[in-house]
Design an enzyme around this catalytic site. Structure first.
Site, short mmCIF file in Angstrom:
data_model
loop_
_atom_site.label_atom_id
_atom_site.label_comp_id
_atom_site.label_asym_id
_atom_site.label_seq_id
_atom_site.Cartn_x
_atom_site.Cartn_y
_atom_site.Cartn_z
N SER A 95 37.76 -2.20 13.63
CA SER A 95 36.74 -1.29 12.66
C SER A 95 37.13 -1.72 11.76
O SER A 95 38.22 -1.22 10.95
CB SER A 95 37.02 0.31 13.13
OG SER A 95 37.14 0.53 14.44
N LYS A 171 30.11 2.15 13.92
CA LYS A 171 31.26 2.60 14.11
C LYS A 171 31.59 3.65 13.15
O LYS A 171 32.14 4.78 13.51
CB LYS A 171 32.29 1.31 14.43
CG LYS A 171 33.76 1.63 14.35
CD LYS A 171 34.22 2.64 15.52
CE LYS A 171 35.51 2.88 15.70
NZ LYS A 171 35.92 3.63 16.82
N LYS A 239 41.68 5.33 6.95
CA LYS A 239 40.97 4.01 6.81
C LYS A 239 39.26 3.87 6.87
O LYS A 239 38.43 3.50 6.19
CB LYS A 239 41.71 3.00 7.40
CG LYS A 239 41.16 1.46 7.65
CD LYS A 239 40.24 1.36 8.76
CE LYS A 239 40.77 1.26 10.04
NZ LYS A 239 39.84 0.93 11.01
P1 NAD Z 1 47.53 -0.89 16.13
O1 NAD Z 1 47.97 -0.41 14.61
O2 NAD Z 1 48.26 -0.23 17.18
O3 NAD Z 1 47.39 -2.46 16.46
C1 NAD Z 1 46.92 -3.38 15.33
C2 NAD Z 1 47.90 -4.57 15.85
O4 NAD Z 1 47.48 -5.73 14.95
C3 NAD Z 1 49.35 -4.45 15.62
O5 NAD Z 1 49.79 -5.05 16.96
C4 NAD Z 1 49.74 -5.34 14.55
O6 NAD Z 1 51.04 -5.76 14.81
C5 NAD Z 1 48.65 -6.50 14.52
N1 NAD Z 1 48.60 -6.96 13.27
C6 NAD Z 1 48.57 -6.57 12.08
N2 NAD Z 1 48.44 -7.51 11.33
C7 NAD Z 1 48.38 -8.71 11.80
C8 NAD Z 1 48.11 -10.03 11.45
N3 NAD Z 1 48.03 -10.36 10.01
N4 NAD Z 1 48.41 -10.91 12.26
C9 NAD Z 1 48.36 -10.60 13.70
N5 NAD Z 1 48.50 -9.29 14.07
C10 NAD Z 1 48.28 -8.28 13.11
O7 NAD Z 1 45.69 -0.29 16.01
P2 NAD Z 1 44.99 0.03 17.41
O8 NAD Z 1 44.98 1.40 17.28
O9 NAD Z 1 45.17 -0.99 18.43
O10 NAD Z 1 43.45 -0.10 16.52
C11 NAD Z 1 43.13 -1.38 16.29
C12 NAD Z 1 41.60 -1.45 15.58
O11 NAD Z 1 40.75 -0.77 16.72
C13 NAD Z 1 41.43 -0.68 14.37
O12 NAD Z 1 40.57 -1.16 13.54
C14 NAD Z 1 41.35 0.64 15.03
O13 NAD Z 1 40.51 1.34 13.91
C15 NAD Z 1 40.33 0.35 16.25
N6 NAD Z 1 40.17 1.47 17.20
C16 NAD Z 1 41.25 1.97 17.57
C17 NAD Z 1 41.08 3.20 18.53
C18 NAD Z 1 42.26 4.01 19.09
O14 NAD Z 1 42.13 5.01 19.58
N7 NAD Z 1 43.64 3.47 18.83
C19 NAD Z 1 39.81 3.43 19.15
C20 NAD Z 1 38.75 2.97 18.80
C21 NAD Z 1 38.99 1.67 17.60
#
Ligand code: NAD
Length: 295
Positions: A95, A171, A239
């Site tokens: 997102s 979104k 964010k």
């Molecule tokens: P999270 O923080 O658990 O996962 C993000 C991952 O990205 C981590 O494992 C981190 O190590 C990795 N990362 C960060 N920088 C990196 C880089 N430079 N290279 C490689 N890996 C890198 O977040 P999440 O909850 O999995 O969310 C991911 C996306 O999905 C976000 O944009 C969030 O807004 C969206 N989202 C989350 C949810 C939820 O319920 N958690 C629901 C819908 C959408």
């Protein structure tokens, strides 16, 4: 064709597993090595960098926190665009700001890489059971190409929203509604507690009526238990609302409710709660009222 999967956090690890279960071959990467090892144990190949993952695949999926991380992973040193062949499809399921999607797409096009923005809704439970709602922007012919075989393996629905950036605009709409709904639940159930009525009883009484919602059913039990294990982190919701406010400014769409709820979330963040689930917005009302919805 192998799929590169980058970003194995709360959401990405489940989505990667569902693609493996569907029979896809994956090369996976995250900056956290342990996350790569876990998905490698489930059958993926371990990638060493976004570039390495892109060199080996025809489709690359990213599931990262926000615009700066997607820009770095795609356009930066050792990034996807250094490894991807012309014709590679990049599906960014993070997102991020719609404007950032458009900028990253332009960088992709310069290298012959085709990008879709395809953020998701549904949270970790729906990521785990492969029933996410997916909103997609970009080329319609590419959407049609990946809809069933890829998106259909991680989501229950994938809706084409329009040109690049449209998925992330959809979104933002979703995130505004979820945030305001959580705030309304926290405020209203605090009133129940202050009025001497058990919030659990009020929840039972109203959840099937007009005020009931998927948000209330998922988040009110978390407010009652006060565990706040994410789920969806407060910091990620700040964010999203910050991206919404920026987009509101650039499109001339005032977002007074969004701005207010964003500052409420900031208050919880400032108190050290940024890594809590967004249902911890209830803590803001604890500060105001001196009572908690939970026991
Ligand atoms: P999270 O923080 O658990 O996962 C993000 C991952 O990205 C981590 O494992 C981190 O190590 C990795 N990362 C960060 N920088 C990196 C880089 N430079 N290279 C490689 N890996 C890198 O977040 P999440 O909850 O999995 O969310 C991911 C996306 O999905 C976000 O944009 C969030 O807004 C969206 N989202 C989350 C949810 C939820 O319920 N958690 C629901 C819908 C959408």
């Amino acid at each position: 064709m192998k799929i590169g999967f980058i970003g194995l956090g709360i959401m990405g690890k489940h989505m990667a597993r569902n693609l493996l279960k569907a029979g896809h071959r994956l090369i996976a990467y995250d900056i956290v090595r342990q996350s790569v090892d876990e998905i490698a144990a489930a059958g993926a190949e371990a990638g060493n960098s976004p570039r390495h993952a892109a060199e080996q695949s025809g489709i690359v999926i990213t599931m990262l926190p926000n615009s700066p991380q997607v820009k770095e992973v795609v356009c930066g040193a050792n990034g996807v665009l250094e490894g991807a062949a012309a014709g590679t499809i990049l599906i960014d399921m993070s997102s991020i700001a719609p404007q950032a999607s458009r900028e990253i797409c332009a960088a992709c096009e310069a290298k012959g890489v085709i990008m879709l923005d395809a953020p998701v809704s549904g949270g970790e439970p729906k990521a785990a059971d492969g029933s996410l709602s997916i909103m997609v922007g970009g080329r319609k012919d590419i959407f049609d190409q990946v809809k069933d075989g890829i998106l259909g393996k991680v989501g229950a629905s994938a809706v084409y929203c329009g040109e690049i950036g449209s998925g992330n605009a959809a979104k933002l709409v979703n995130q505004i509604i979820v945030a305001c709904n959580i705030a309304a639940c926290a405020e209203a159930f605090t009133l129940a507690k202050k009025s001497g009525v058990d919030p659990k009883v009020v929840f039972e009484a109203i959840k099937g009526g007009l005020a009931g919602s998927a948000v209330m059913s998922a988040k009110l039990p978390m407010m009652l238990e006060r565990g706040y294990k994410p789920g969806f982190k407060i910091d990620l919701h700040i964010k999203d609302l910050s991206n919404a406010v920026d987009t509101g400014h650039s499109t001339g769409s005032p977002l007074p409710l969004t701005a207010m709820v964003m500052e409420m979330l900031q208050t919880v963040h400032a108190g050290g709660g940024g890594q809590n689930d967004h249902s911890a917005l209830a803590k803001y009302y604890e500060l105001l009222s001196g009572v908690s919805i939970g026991d």
